[in-house]
Write a protein that holds these residues in place. Structure first.
Motif, PDB file in Angstrom:
ATOM      1  N   ARG A 206     -83.552 -41.269  63.570  1.00  0.00           N
ATOM      2  CA  ARG A 206     -84.273 -40.242  64.305  1.00  0.00           C
ATOM      3  C   ARG A 206     -85.460 -39.760  63.479  1.00  0.00           C
ATOM      4  O   ARG A 206     -85.410 -39.751  62.253  1.00  0.00           O
ATOM      5  CB  ARG A 206     -83.359 -39.054  64.596  1.00  0.00           C
ATOM      6  N   SER A 207     -86.512 -39.318  64.150  1.00  0.00           N
ATOM      7  CA  SER A 207     -87.709 -38.840  63.457  1.00  0.00           C
ATOM      8  C   SER A 207     -87.539 -37.393  62.999  1.00  0.00           C
ATOM      9  O   SER A 207     -86.983 -36.559  63.725  1.00  0.00           O
ATOM     10  CB  SER A 207     -88.919 -38.930  64.381  1.00  0.00           C
ATOM     11  N   PHE A 208     -88.020 -37.107  61.799  1.00  0.00           N
ATOM     12  CA  PHE A 208     -88.000 -35.751  61.250  1.00  0.00           C
ATOM     13  C   PHE A 208     -89.103 -35.648  60.221  1.00  0.00           C
ATOM     14  O   PHE A 208     -89.186 -36.484  59.312  1.00  0.00           O
ATOM     15  CB  PHE A 208     -86.648 -35.456  60.594  1.00  0.00           C
ATOM     16  N   GLU A 209     -89.961 -34.644  60.348  1.00  0.00           N
ATOM     17  CA  GLU A 209     -91.029 -34.416  59.372  1.00  0.00           C
ATOM     18  C   GLU A 209     -90.672 -33.215  58.503  1.00  0.00           C
ATOM     19  O   GLU A 209     -90.474 -32.116  59.010  1.00  0.00           O
ATOM     20  CB  GLU A 209     -92.351 -34.140  60.071  1.00  0.00           C
ATOM     21  N   LEU A 210     -90.600 -33.420  57.198  1.00  0.00           N
ATOM     22  CA  LEU A 210     -90.359 -32.302  56.300  1.00  0.00           C
ATOM     23  C   LEU A 210     -91.541 -31.348  56.273  1.00  0.00           C
ATOM     24  O   LEU A 210     -91.364 -30.131  56.144  1.00  0.00           O
ATOM     25  CB  LEU A 210     -90.077 -32.815  54.885  1.00  0.00           C
ATOM     26  N   ASP A 211     -92.744 -31.872  56.399  1.00  0.00           N
ATOM     27  CA  ASP A 211     -93.939 -31.030  56.380  1.00  0.00           C
ATOM     28  C   ASP A 211     -94.936 -31.527  57.425  1.00  0.00           C
ATOM     29  O   ASP A 211     -95.843 -32.303  57.114  1.00  0.00           O
ATOM     30  CB  ASP A 211     -94.577 -31.038  54.985  1.00  0.00           C
ATOM     31  N   PRO A 212     -94.783 -31.077  58.677  1.00  0.00           N
ATOM     32  CA  PRO A 212     -95.696 -31.519  59.736  1.00  0.00           C
ATOM     33  C   PRO A 212     -97.141 -31.112  59.502  1.00  0.00           C
ATOM     34  O   PRO A 212     -98.051 -31.673  60.116  1.00  0.00           O
ATOM     35  CB  PRO A 212     -95.136 -30.825  60.994  1.00  0.00           C
ATOM     36  N   THR A 213     -97.379 -30.127  58.610  1.00  0.00           N
ATOM     37  CA  THR A 213     -98.737 -29.651  58.358  1.00  0.00           C
ATOM     38  C   THR A 213     -99.464 -30.494  57.305  1.00  0.00           C
ATOM     39  O   THR A 213    -100.647 -30.273  57.052  1.00  0.00           O
ATOM     40  CB  THR A 213     -98.726 -28.187  57.893  1.00  0.00           C
ATOM     41  N   MET A 214     -98.773 -31.428  56.697  1.00  0.00           N
ATOM     42  CA  MET A 214     -99.393 -32.267  55.666  1.00  0.00           C
ATOM     43  C   MET A 214    -100.592 -33.025  56.250  1.00  0.00           C
ATOM     44  O   MET A 214    -100.525 -33.562  57.357  1.00  0.00           O
ATOM     45  CB  MET A 214     -98.381 -33.271  55.120  1.00  0.00           C
ATOM     46  N   GLU A 215    -101.677 -33.070  55.510  1.00  0.00           N
ATOM     47  CA  GLU A 215    -102.858 -33.803  55.945  1.00  0.00           C
ATOM     48  C   GLU A 215    -102.674 -35.298  55.707  1.00  0.00           C
ATOM     49  O   GLU A 215    -101.834 -35.717  54.907  1.00  0.00           O
ATOM     50  CB  GLU A 215    -104.098 -33.297  55.196  1.00  0.00           C
ATOM     51  N   ARG A 216    -103.478 -36.099  56.388  1.00  0.00           N
ATOM     52  CA  ARG A 216    -103.408 -37.546  56.174  1.00  0.00           C
ATOM     53  C   ARG A 216    -103.932 -37.901  54.790  1.00  0.00           C
ATOM     54  O   ARG A 216    -103.378 -38.769  54.114  1.00  0.00           O
ATOM     55  CB  ARG A 216    -104.208 -38.291  57.245  1.00  0.00           C
TER      56      ARG A 216
ATOM     57  N   ASP B 291     -94.681 -38.408  72.166  1.00  0.00           N
ATOM     58  CA  ASP B 291     -93.657 -37.624  72.855  1.00  0.00           C
ATOM     59  C   ASP B 291     -92.254 -37.979  72.362  1.00  0.00           C
ATOM     60  O   ASP B 291     -91.383 -37.112  72.279  1.00  0.00           O
ATOM     61  CB  ASP B 291     -93.748 -37.843  74.365  1.00  0.00           C
ATOM     62  N   GLU B 292     -92.045 -39.248  72.024  1.00  0.00           N
ATOM     63  CA  GLU B 292     -90.726 -39.675  71.550  1.00  0.00           C
ATOM     64  C   GLU B 292     -90.423 -39.067  70.184  1.00  0.00           C
ATOM     65  O   GLU B 292     -89.298 -38.641  69.910  1.00  0.00           O
ATOM     66  CB  GLU B 292     -90.662 -41.200  71.469  1.00  0.00           C
ATOM     67  N   VAL B 293     -91.431 -39.028  69.320  1.00  0.00           N
ATOM     68  CA  VAL B 293     -91.249 -38.424  68.003  1.00  0.00           C
ATOM     69  C   VAL B 293     -90.974 -36.935  68.154  1.00  0.00           C
ATOM     70  O   VAL B 293     -90.047 -36.382  67.533  1.00  0.00           O
ATOM     71  CB  VAL B 293     -92.484 -38.650  67.117  1.00  0.00           C
ATOM     72  N   ARG B 294     -91.754 -36.271  68.988  1.00  0.00           N
ATOM     73  CA  ARG B 294     -91.576 -34.823  69.169  1.00  0.00           C
ATOM     74  C   ARG B 294     -90.241 -34.493  69.823  1.00  0.00           C
ATOM     75  O   ARG B 294     -89.647 -33.447  69.550  1.00  0.00           O
ATOM     76  CB  ARG B 294     -92.737 -34.257  69.985  1.00  0.00           C
ATOM     77  N   ALA B 295     -89.754 -35.384  70.673  1.00  0.00           N
ATOM     78  CA  ALA B 295     -88.443 -35.165  71.296  1.00  0.00           C
ATOM     79  C   ALA B 295     -87.343 -35.170  70.234  1.00  0.00           C
ATOM     80  O   ALA B 295     -86.423 -34.342  70.264  1.00  0.00           O
ATOM     81  CB  ALA B 295     -88.176 -36.231  72.356  1.00  0.00           C
ATOM     82  N   ASP B 296     -87.431 -36.099  69.290  1.00  0.00           N
ATOM     83  CA  ASP B 296     -86.471 -36.128  68.183  1.00  0.00           C
ATOM     84  C   ASP B 296     -86.570 -34.853  67.354  1.00  0.00           C
ATOM     85  O   ASP B 296     -85.560 -34.267  66.955  1.00  0.00           O
ATOM     86  CB  ASP B 296     -86.734 -37.332  67.283  1.00  0.00           C
ATOM     87  N   GLN B 297     -87.793 -34.433  67.093  1.00  0.00           N
ATOM     88  CA  GLN B 297     -87.989 -33.243  66.273  1.00  0.00           C
ATOM     89  C   GLN B 297     -87.457 -31.997  66.973  1.00  0.00           C
ATOM     90  O   GLN B 297     -86.852 -31.124  66.342  1.00  0.00           O
ATOM     91  CB  GLN B 297     -89.476 -33.088  65.942  1.00  0.00           C
ATOM     92  N   GLN B 298     -87.655 -31.920  68.277  1.00  0.00           N
ATOM     93  CA  GLN B 298     -87.145 -30.781  69.032  1.00  0.00           C
ATOM     94  C   GLN B 298     -85.622 -30.781  69.063  1.00  0.00           C
ATOM     95  O   GLN B 298     -84.984 -29.732  68.972  1.00  0.00           O
ATOM     96  CB  GLN B 298     -87.693 -30.788  70.462  1.00  0.00           C
ATOM     97  N   GLU B 299     -85.050 -31.962  69.161  1.00  0.00           N
ATOM     98  CA  GLU B 299     -83.589 -32.058  69.141  1.00  0.00           C
ATOM     99  C   GLU B 299     -83.045 -31.592  67.796  1.00  0.00           C
ATOM    100  O   GLU B 299     -81.990 -30.938  67.733  1.00  0.00           O
ATOM    101  CB  GLU B 299     -83.141 -33.482  69.419  1.00  0.00           C
ATOM    102  N   ALA B 300     -83.747 -31.916  66.715  1.00  0.00           N
ATOM    103  CA  ALA B 300     -83.325 -31.450  65.392  1.00  0.00           C
ATOM    104  C   ALA B 300     -83.337 -29.931  65.326  1.00  0.00           C
ATOM    105  O   ALA B 300     -82.426 -29.313  64.757  1.00  0.00           O
ATOM    106  CB  ALA B 300     -84.241 -32.037  64.315  1.00  0.00           C
ATOM    107  N   VAL B 301     -84.369 -29.322  65.910  1.00  0.00           N
ATOM    108  CA  VAL B 301     -84.437 -27.855  65.957  1.00  0.00           C
ATOM    109  C   VAL B 301     -83.243 -27.297  66.722  1.00  0.00           C
ATOM    110  O   VAL B 301     -82.585 -26.344  66.289  1.00  0.00           O
ATOM    111  CB  VAL B 301     -85.760 -27.390  66.607  1.00  0.00           C
ATOM    112  N   THR B 302     -82.947 -27.912  67.862  1.00  0.00           N
ATOM    113  CA  THR B 302     -81.829 -27.462  68.694  1.00  0.00           C
ATOM    114  C   THR B 302     -80.507 -27.556  67.941  1.00  0.00           C
ATOM    115  O   THR B 302     -79.630 -26.685  68.076  1.00  0.00           O
ATOM    116  CB  THR B 302     -81.749 -28.302  69.984  1.00  0.00           C
ATOM    117  N   LEU B 303     -80.364 -28.597  67.135  1.00  0.00           N
ATOM    118  CA  LEU B 303     -79.127 -28.814  66.389  1.00  0.00           C
ATOM    119  C   LEU B 303     -79.080 -28.035  65.076  1.00  0.00           C
ATOM    120  O   LEU B 303     -78.071 -28.069  64.371  1.00  0.00           O
ATOM    121  CB  LEU B 303     -78.958 -30.308  66.100  1.00  0.00           C
ATOM    122  N   GLY B 304     -80.176 -27.357  64.742  1.00  0.00           N
ATOM    123  CA  GLY B 304     -80.210 -26.580  63.514  1.00  0.00           C
ATOM    124  C   GLY B 304     -80.432 -27.396  62.254  1.00  0.00           C
ATOM    125  O   GLY B 304     -80.102 -26.957  61.151  1.00  0.00           O
ATOM    126  N   ILE B 305     -81.005 -28.591  62.401  1.00  0.00           N
ATOM    127  CA  ILE B 305     -81.274 -29.453  61.245  1.00  0.00           C
ATOM    128  C   ILE B 305     -82.572 -29.012  60.578  1.00  0.00           C
ATOM    129  O   ILE B 305     -83.613 -28.963  61.212  1.00  0.00           O
ATOM    130  CB  ILE B 305     -81.367 -30.923  61.682  1.00  0.00           C
TER     131      ILE B 305
END
Length: 233
Positions: A22-32, A146-160
């Motif tokens: 599953r996708s998870f970003e530790l720091d979504p604000t990180m620049e490229r 959208d698929e990546v964000r769906a995984d990330q939202q699910e992580a939020v829902t699960l408290g990860i």
């Protein structure tokens, strides 16, 4: 390291296990493009000295080497990983998600490749069997976002809140890069209680040096630096 230890554990058990990343970003604000190295970034993020940041990374490198992984923090290139996650979603549609994930992690931690760079990602994708033009077109667009964000939202829902995080049958969880024997014990116990099972593994290329924390669910494994415990039913 958590991924490698899980893989080592799967070699020691006879039960069938389906693993899905599953996708998870530790720091979504990180620049490229990041003008700091790993030590500077850790020192800034956690309020530690450069010496402490380097010491922490040396410890991680030693632990990685013990299980056959080659981490090179001195030359590691920090970057935003969102496009790399999008690429793994494309690979998933071709049945190559595990191969793509493994290739990206090795490129980042061991080979000091810029995994935020589209040309680099395309090169890595071709190595695992994806089509060059399809990959280049996907990266140039917003496809798979959208698929990546769906995984990330699910992580939020699960408290990860940190990775690695392993969710077994959506009921039990392991947090942190637990020892291989802990994975073996946990999987055997879950299998005896709740077979068959499936593991959702959340990973990210960016390093999280936080200590593993206990999960909040009453049915979850209770984990600390000593291992994990599955509640008896």
């Amino acid at each position: 390291m958590g991924k490698k230890r899980l893989e080592d554990a799967l070699q020691k058990i006879d039960h069938p296990v389906k693993v899905e990343y599953r996708s998870f970003e530790l720091d979504p604000t990180m620049e490229r493009e990041v003008d700091q190295n790993m030590y500077e970034k850790l020192a800034e993020k956690y309020g530690m000295s450069l010496e402490q940041a380097k010491s922490n990374c040396r410890n991680i490198e030693r632990m990685a080497a013990e299980i056959g992984l080659d981490y090179q923090f001195d030359t590691l290139i920090l970057t935003n990983t969102f496009d790399a996650h999008r690429l793994t979603m494309l690979a998933k549609s071709h049945g190559l998600m595990q191969d793509m994930t493994e290739r990206i992690l090795r490129a980042y931690f061991s080979e000091s490749k810029h995994i935020g760079d589209h040309a680099t990602l395309t090169e890595l994708a071709v190595e695992v069997g994806l089509n060059h033009d399809e990959v280049a077109a996907m990266l140039a667009s917003d496809d798979r976002s959208d698929e990546v964000r769906a995984d990330q939202q699910e992580a939020v829902t699960l408290g990860i809140r940190s990775v690695p995080f392993f969710l077994i049958n959506r009921k039990y969880s392991l947090t942190g890069a637990q020892p291989t024997d802990v994975f073996v014990q946990a999987l055997q116990q879950v299998y005896s209680q709740d077979r068959p099972y499936k593991i959702d593994a959340s990973e990210d290329s960016n390093v999280n040096t936080d200590k593993a924390v206990a999960t909040g669910s009453d049915e979850s494994l209770v984990c600390d630096e000593n291992g994990c415990e599955i509640p008896k039913k």
